[in-house]
Scaffold this motif. Structure first.
Motif, PDB file in Angstrom:
ATOM      1  N   GLY A  40      -1.971  21.701   8.159  1.00 34.42           N
ATOM      2  CA  GLY A  40       0.000  21.574   8.110  1.00 34.42           C
ATOM      3  C   GLY A  40       0.310  22.082   7.413  1.00 34.42           C
ATOM      4  N   PRO A  41       1.960  22.744   6.833  1.00 36.70           N
ATOM      5  CA  PRO A  41       2.201  23.424   6.165  1.00 36.70           C
ATOM      6  C   PRO A  41       2.345  22.403   5.213  1.00 36.70           C
ATOM      7  CG  PRO A  41       3.743  22.527   7.503  1.00 36.70           C
ATOM      8  CD  PRO A  41       2.701  21.985   8.286  1.00 36.70           C
ATOM      9  N   SER A  42       3.337  23.164   3.739  1.00 33.50           N
ATOM     10  CA  SER A  42       3.395  22.618   2.436  1.00 33.50           C
ATOM     11  C   SER A  42       4.289  21.335   2.899  1.00 33.50           C
ATOM     12  CB  SER A  42       4.004  23.047   1.747  1.00 33.50           C
ATOM     13  OG  SER A  42       4.295  22.774  -0.049  1.00 33.50           O
ATOM     14  N   GLY A  43       4.213  19.832   2.684  1.00 30.89           N
ATOM     15  CA  GLY A  43       4.827  18.820   2.983  1.00 30.89           C
ATOM     16  C   GLY A  43       4.960  18.526   3.756  1.00 30.89           C
ATOM     17  N   SER A  44       3.425  18.266   4.223  1.00 33.60           N
ATOM     18  CA  SER A  44       2.958  17.741   5.745  1.00 33.60           C
ATOM     19  C   SER A  44       3.157  16.398   5.942  1.00 33.60           C
ATOM     20  CB  SER A  44       2.655  18.662   7.055  1.00 33.60           C
ATOM     21  OG  SER A  44       1.342  18.845   5.770  1.00 33.60           O
ATOM     22  N   GLY A  45       1.450  15.980   4.626  1.00 25.48           N
ATOM     23  CA  GLY A  45       1.156  14.598   4.148  1.00 25.48           C
ATOM     24  C   GLY A  45       0.338  15.036   4.155  1.00 25.48           C
ATOM     25  N   LYS A  46      -0.479  16.259   3.875  1.00 27.41           N
ATOM     26  CA  LYS A  46      -2.158  16.694   3.638  1.00 27.41           C
ATOM     27  C   LYS A  46      -2.401  15.664   2.319  1.00 27.41           C
ATOM     28  CE  LYS A  46      -2.358  21.167   3.980  1.00 27.41           C
ATOM     29  NZ  LYS A  46      -1.228  21.298   3.574  1.00 27.41           N
ATOM     30  N   SER A  47      -1.626  16.083   1.264  1.00 28.94           N
ATOM     31  CA  SER A  47      -1.807  15.617   0.513  1.00 28.94           C
ATOM     32  C   SER A  47      -2.092  14.426   0.547  1.00 28.94           C
ATOM     33  CB  SER A  47      -1.569  16.959  -1.030  1.00 28.94           C
ATOM     34  OG  SER A  47      -1.827  17.455  -0.611  1.00 28.94           O
ATOM     35  N   THR A  48      -1.309  13.394   0.321  1.00 27.29           N
ATOM     36  CA  THR A  48      -0.882  11.772   0.381  1.00 27.29           C
ATOM     37  C   THR A  48      -1.843  11.221   1.655  1.00 27.29           C
ATOM     38  OG1 THR A  48       1.202  12.265   0.264  1.00 27.29           O
ATOM     39  CG2 THR A  48       0.761  10.132   1.290  1.00 27.29           C
ATOM     40  N   LEU A  49      -2.316  12.146   2.514  1.00 30.33           N
ATOM     41  CA  LEU A  49      -3.099  11.745   2.933  1.00 30.33           C
ATOM     42  C   LEU A  49      -4.756  11.643   2.327  1.00 30.33           C
ATOM     43  CD1 LEU A  49      -4.356  10.504   6.414  1.00 30.33           C
ATOM     44  CD2 LEU A  49      -4.950  12.763   6.897  1.00 30.33           C
ATOM     45  N   LEU A  50      -5.064  12.414   1.857  1.00 29.31           N
ATOM     46  CA  LEU A  50      -6.364  12.851   1.142  1.00 29.31           C
ATOM     47  C   LEU A  50      -6.107  11.828   0.132  1.00 29.31           C
ATOM     48  CD1 LEU A  50      -8.870  14.528   0.696  1.00 29.31           C
ATOM     49  CD2 LEU A  50      -7.278  15.565  -1.448  1.00 29.31           C
ATOM     50  N   ASN A  51      -5.263  11.664  -0.898  1.00 29.01           N
ATOM     51  CA  ASN A  51      -5.442  10.185  -2.014  1.00 29.01           C
ATOM     52  C   ASN A  51      -4.904   9.134  -1.598  1.00 29.01           C
ATOM     53  OD1 ASN A  51      -4.750  12.482  -3.687  1.00 29.01           O
ATOM     54  ND2 ASN A  51      -2.894  12.114  -3.972  1.00 29.01           N
ATOM     55  N   LEU A  52      -5.139   8.439  -0.169  1.00 28.90           N
ATOM     56  CA  LEU A  52      -5.062   7.568   0.273  1.00 28.90           C
ATOM     57  C   LEU A  52      -6.731   7.507   0.899  1.00 28.90           C
ATOM     58  CD1 LEU A  52      -1.667   6.896   2.057  1.00 28.90           C
ATOM     59  CD2 LEU A  52      -2.220   5.734   0.286  1.00 28.90           C
ATOM     60  N   ILE A  53      -7.487   8.169   1.106  1.00 31.87           N
ATOM     61  CA  ILE A  53      -8.500   8.380   1.270  1.00 31.87           C
ATOM     62  C   ILE A  53      -9.255   7.859   0.165  1.00 31.87           C
ATOM     63  CG2 ILE A  53     -10.641   9.542   2.356  1.00 31.87           C
ATOM     64  CD1 ILE A  53      -8.580  10.224   4.701  1.00 31.87           C
ATOM     65  N   ALA A  54      -9.170   8.681  -0.573  1.00 34.05           N
ATOM     66  CA  ALA A  54     -10.014   8.848  -1.541  1.00 34.05           C
ATOM     67  C   ALA A  54      -9.380   7.666  -2.772  1.00 34.05           C
ATOM     68  CB  ALA A  54      -9.706   9.691  -2.655  1.00 34.05           C
ATOM     69  N   GLY A  55      -8.534   6.635  -2.142  1.00 36.12           N
ATOM     70  CA  GLY A  55      -8.341   5.674  -3.795  1.00 36.12           C
ATOM     71  C   GLY A  55      -7.311   5.877  -4.847  1.00 36.12           C
ATOM     72  N   LEU A  56      -6.476   7.207  -4.214  1.00 36.08           N
ATOM     73  CA  LEU A  56      -6.253   7.449  -5.578  1.00 36.08           C
ATOM     74  C   LEU A  56      -4.605   7.173  -5.740  1.00 36.08           C
ATOM     75  CD1 LEU A  56      -7.511  11.214  -5.483  1.00 36.08           C
ATOM     76  CD2 LEU A  56      -7.581   9.505  -7.740  1.00 36.08           C
ATOM     77  N   ASP A  57      -3.796   6.684  -4.258  1.00 35.37           N
ATOM     78  CA  ASP A  57      -3.021   6.375  -3.810  1.00 35.37           C
ATOM     79  C   ASP A  57      -2.961   5.101  -3.000  1.00 35.37           C
ATOM     80  OD1 ASP A  57       0.084   5.858  -4.111  1.00 35.37           O
ATOM     81  OD2 ASP A  57      -0.303   7.749  -2.582  1.00 35.37           O
ATOM     82  N   ARG A  58      -1.704   4.115  -2.784  1.00 36.75           N
ATOM     83  CA  ARG A  58      -2.104   2.929  -1.987  1.00 36.75           C
ATOM     84  C   ARG A  58      -0.721   2.706  -1.235  1.00 36.75           C
ATOM     85  NH1 ARG A  58      -2.333  -1.847  -5.974  1.00 36.75           N
ATOM     86  NH2 ARG A  58      -4.606  -1.464  -7.057  1.00 36.75           N
ATOM     87  N   PRO A  59      -1.180   2.535   0.304  1.00 36.33           N
ATOM     88  CA  PRO A  59       0.019   2.711   1.172  1.00 36.33           C
ATOM     89  C   PRO A  59       0.916   1.735   1.277  1.00 36.33           C
ATOM     90  CG  PRO A  59      -1.642   1.834   2.169  1.00 36.33           C
ATOM     91  CD  PRO A  59      -2.453   2.205   0.653  1.00 36.33           C
ATOM     92  N   ASP A  60       2.463   1.711   1.071  1.00 38.10           N
ATOM     93  CA  ASP A  60       3.445   1.149   1.891  1.00 38.10           C
ATOM     94  C   ASP A  60       3.174   0.227   2.720  1.00 38.10           C
ATOM     95  OD1 ASP A  60       4.654   2.126  -0.477  1.00 38.10           O
ATOM     96  OD2 ASP A  60       5.374   3.643   0.772  1.00 38.10           O
ATOM     97  N   GLU A  61       2.643   0.834   3.408  1.00 39.74           N
ATOM     98  CA  GLU A  61       2.265  -0.349   5.359  1.00 39.74           C
ATOM     99  C   GLU A  61       0.715   0.211   5.566  1.00 39.74           C
ATOM    100  OE1 GLU A  61       5.498  -0.188   8.342  1.00 39.74           O
ATOM    101  OE2 GLU A  61       6.032   1.401   6.412  1.00 39.74           O
ATOM    102  N   GLY A  62       0.618  -0.606   6.141  1.00 36.38           N
ATOM    103  CA  GLY A  62      -1.199  -0.036   6.922  1.00 36.38           C
ATOM    104  C   GLY A  62      -2.389  -0.193   5.640  1.00 36.38           C
ATOM    105  N   THR A  63      -3.493  -0.244   6.550  1.00 38.18           N
ATOM    106  CA  THR A  63      -4.466  -0.500   6.094  1.00 38.18           C
ATOM    107  C   THR A  63      -5.677   1.370   6.120  1.00 38.18           C
ATOM    108  OG1 THR A  63      -5.914  -1.033   8.182  1.00 38.18           O
ATOM    109  CG2 THR A  63      -4.527  -2.477   6.542  1.00 38.18           C
ATOM    110  N   VAL A  64      -6.172   1.364   4.756  1.00 33.48           N
ATOM    111  CA  VAL A  64      -7.310   2.152   4.813  1.00 33.48           C
ATOM    112  C   VAL A  64      -8.799   1.720   5.095  1.00 33.48           C
ATOM    113  CG1 VAL A  64      -7.517   3.963   3.339  1.00 33.48           C
ATOM    114  CG2 VAL A  64      -5.378   3.905   4.054  1.00 33.48           C
ATOM    115  N   THR A  65      -9.577   2.016   5.321  1.00 32.44           N
ATOM    116  CA  THR A  65     -10.559   1.622   5.351  1.00 32.44           C
ATOM    117  C   THR A  65     -11.841   3.121   5.222  1.00 32.44           C
ATOM    118  OG1 THR A  65     -10.446  -0.138   5.797  1.00 32.44           O
ATOM    119  CG2 THR A  65     -12.675   0.071   6.132  1.00 32.44           C
ATOM    120  N   VAL A  66     -12.654   2.392   3.961  1.00 32.31           N
ATOM    121  CA  VAL A  66     -13.755   4.182   4.339  1.00 32.31           C
ATOM    122  C   VAL A  66     -15.295   3.542   4.009  1.00 32.31           C
ATOM    123  CG1 VAL A  66     -14.279   5.968   2.902  1.00 32.31           C
ATOM    124  CG2 VAL A  66     -12.282   5.514   2.808  1.00 32.31           C
ATOM    125  N   ASP A  67     -15.753   3.785   4.797  1.00 32.63           N
ATOM    126  CA  ASP A  67     -17.311   3.452   4.947  1.00 32.63           C
ATOM    127  C   ASP A  67     -17.539   1.853   4.643  1.00 32.63           C
ATOM    128  OD1 ASP A  67     -19.951   3.475   5.013  1.00 32.63           O
ATOM    129  OD2 ASP A  67     -20.871   3.628   2.716  1.00 32.63           O
TER     130      ASP A  67
END
Length: 238
Positions: A40-67
């Motif tokens: 995706g282009p800059s600003g598309s949400g790629k870094s946000t998605l990565l940070n949520l998966i890595a636990g560096l950020d938290r979502p406002d809604e929804g769930t993130v489960t890793v392993d």
């Protein structure tokens, strides 16, 4: 191979300040052994998605489960423990410690996790040999080429045998020769069964290293496509 997802995002949204959502009701499933490119282009949400998966950020809604870990429910200390055990991260600019040798850089995550120094250095030596850079174990990062430093960063990311490797624009700071070295390394890791999520804007890199591409547009998943050309995956497969 287990069919239990390594990553499972369900209707995840993240908004910063009063702007539009950086990520909007995104759902994504990544299974063991998959190599997935997030495009995706800059600003598309790629870094946000990565940070949520890595636990560096938290979502406002929804769930993130890793392993099997509900990452969105972790506190700061829990998230740090989660990253040490579950996630290896490779960044565009390496983030190696210049005052530590290559071997010490690679061994550091294991020592932080409580592994005795001798055992950590044995594991580091194995990884450096596997990645073809064991002759640099006593060198300092500043004396290495970009491609060599990125190999050191990959070795460090694999130190604690994480089920998931996250790579954020891993060739973005490299010349074409070094970039191809890192691309080949990612292909080899995937072939050995490592689950990889690659965040990039480089379609050629995505096609060469992964078997599935997920495109983000304005914080939404616009497409989810297998590299075989089978077309977009059904929502039930995500």
């Amino acid at each position: 191979m287990s069919s239990t997802p390594v990553i499972e995002l369900r209707e995840v949204s993240r908004r910063y300040d009063d702007g539009p959502p950086a990520l909007h009701h995104a759902s994504l499933t990544v299974r063991p052994g998959e190599a997935v490119a997030i495009l995706g282009p800059s600003g598309s949400g790629k870094s946000t998605l990565l940070n949520l998966i890595a636990g560096l950020d938290r979502p406002d809604e929804g769930t993130v489960t890793v392993d099997g870990v509900r990452v969105d429910g972790l506190g700061e200390a829990g998230a740090a423990r989660f990253r040490r055990a579950k996630v290896g991260m490779v960044f565009q600019f390496f983030h190696l410690l210049d005052d530590l040798t290559v071997a010490d850089n690679v061994a550091l995550p294991a020592q932080l996790a409580g592994t005795p120094r001798a055992a950590a250095h044995r594991r580091a030596a194995e990884l450096l040999e596997d990645l073809g850079i064991d002759r640099y174990s006593g060198a300092y990062p500043g004396t290495l080429s970009g491609g060599q430093r990125q190999r050191v960063a990959v070795a460090r990311a694999l130190m604690n045998r994480p089920p998931l490797l996250l790579a954020d624009e891993p060739t973005g700071a490299l010349d074409s020769v070094s970039g191809e070295e890192v691309s080949r390394l990612l292909r080899e890791l995937h072939a050995e069964g490592q689950t990889v999520v690659l965040v990039t804007h480089d379609l050629a890199l995505a096609r060469s290293c992964t078997d599935r591409t997920v495109e983000l547009v304005d914080g939404r998943i616009a497409s989810d496509t297998a590299a075989t050309g089978a077309g977009p995956l059904s929502r039930s497969a995500r």
